[in-house]
Motif scaffolding. Structure first.
Motif, short mmCIF file in Angstrom:
data_model
loop_
_atom_site.label_atom_id
_atom_site.label_comp_id
_atom_site.label_asym_id
_atom_site.label_seq_id
_atom_site.Cartn_x
_atom_site.Cartn_y
_atom_site.Cartn_z
N GLU A 110 -22.98 -0.11 -29.17
CA GLU A 110 -23.89 1.02 -28.93
C GLU A 110 -24.21 1.77 -30.21
O GLU A 110 -25.37 2.13 -30.46
CB GLU A 110 -23.28 1.97 -27.91
N HIS A 167 -29.48 -1.72 -19.79
CA HIS A 167 -28.31 -2.13 -19.00
C HIS A 167 -26.99 -1.63 -19.57
O HIS A 167 -25.92 -1.96 -19.03
CB HIS A 167 -28.28 -3.66 -18.90
N GLU A 226 -25.45 1.26 -19.51
CA GLU A 226 -24.63 2.03 -18.56
C GLU A 226 -24.05 1.12 -17.47
O GLU A 226 -22.90 1.32 -17.03
CB GLU A 226 -25.45 3.15 -17.94
N GLU A 227 -24.83 0.16 -17.06
CA GLU A 227 -24.34 -0.82 -16.07
C GLU A 227 -23.13 -1.57 -16.62
O GLU A 227 -22.14 -1.78 -15.91
CB GLU A 227 -25.47 -1.79 -15.74
N ARG A 234 -21.06 -0.51 -18.89
CA ARG A 234 -19.95 0.43 -18.98
C ARG A 234 -19.27 0.58 -17.61
O ARG A 234 -18.04 0.60 -17.50
CB ARG A 234 -20.45 1.77 -19.48
N GLU A 235 -20.06 0.70 -16.56
CA GLU A 235 -19.51 0.92 -15.22
C GLU A 235 -18.77 -0.30 -14.70
O GLU A 235 -17.74 -0.15 -14.04
CB GLU A 235 -20.65 1.29 -14.27
#
Length: 218
Positions: free
Chosen positions: A180, A209, A211-212, A214-215
């Motif tokens: 990042e 994507h 954040e996706e 990361r989750e």
């Protein structure tokens, strides 16, 4: 024909022609690794990224002009199986990340740290050190003076996510943070991504994507 970045083991190289640099991508078995030959148009000097396997295939790709240098992106064995025979045949200087060099069984001539530069002919490349997939993985950045950047990510970034961190939450957090901040945070969406396996992508295609990833934790 236009460059697609789609290659198969046993198939021909795909060639991406830039104003100052020619990038040839080939896939080698048995792990379907990508190897990249970078040629300076002005001088003809060449750099190989990841002598992964099939030394005969790589030496044919290199051709009679030889290579000035070979960079190993990280210590995992599927990325250096052909390194020793390629170095013997070409006399190339070897480059690798400082923290991964001890895991590569061919001596590293030049140890790379974050932001170190590597010059091939008239083309200049910058190393980005990322920790997580391995301790000393190196991403190589070519900031094309006549276009957008191009990055060779080894196993740190692929279409659809970062590299495998084997369920280690701290390693995943470290790798995602590095990707990042040092890639997505500094380079534009047009940046072309050449990974260690599989098809190419761009930072713009992957940015939505983050954040996706990361989750889901991988």
């Amino acid at each position: 024909m236009s460059y697609s970045g789609k290659v198969t083991v046993g198939g021909p190289a795909d060639v991406h022609e830039l104003t100052r640099l020619i990038i040839s991508k080939v896939a080698v078995g048995p792990m379907e690794n990508n190897a990249y030959l970078l040629r300076c148009r002005q001088t003809g000097e060449q750099l190989l990224i990841d002598a992964a396997d099939e030394p005969g295939t790589l030496l044919r790709l290199i051709g009679d002009d030889g290579i000035t240098a070979v960079l190993t992106t990280h210590r995992h064995p599927d990325h250096w199986q052909a390194l020793a025979p390629v170095v013997r045949a070409t006399g190339a200087r070897t480059y690798a990340g400082r923290l991964d060099a001890e895991g590569i069984p061919v001596p590293t001539d030049v140890l790379l740290d974050d932001r170190d530069t590597l010059t091939i002919g008239d083309c200049r490349f910058t190393a980005r050190h990322l920790t997580g997939h391995t301790p000393g993985s190196i991403v190589l950045v070519y900031d094309d003076p006549d276009g957008h950047p191009h990055i060779f990510t080894g196993d740190c970034l692929f279409p659809g996510g970062v590299g495998n961190t084997r369920g280690d939450a701290r390693a995943f957090a470290s790798l995602l943070h590095g990707v990042e901040t040092k890639l997505f945070g500094e380079l534009p969406d047009e940046t072309w991504v050449y990974p260690g396996h599989g098809d190419d992508t761009t930072l713009g295609a992957e940015r939505p994507h983050l954040e996706e990833w990361r989750e889901r934790g991988w």
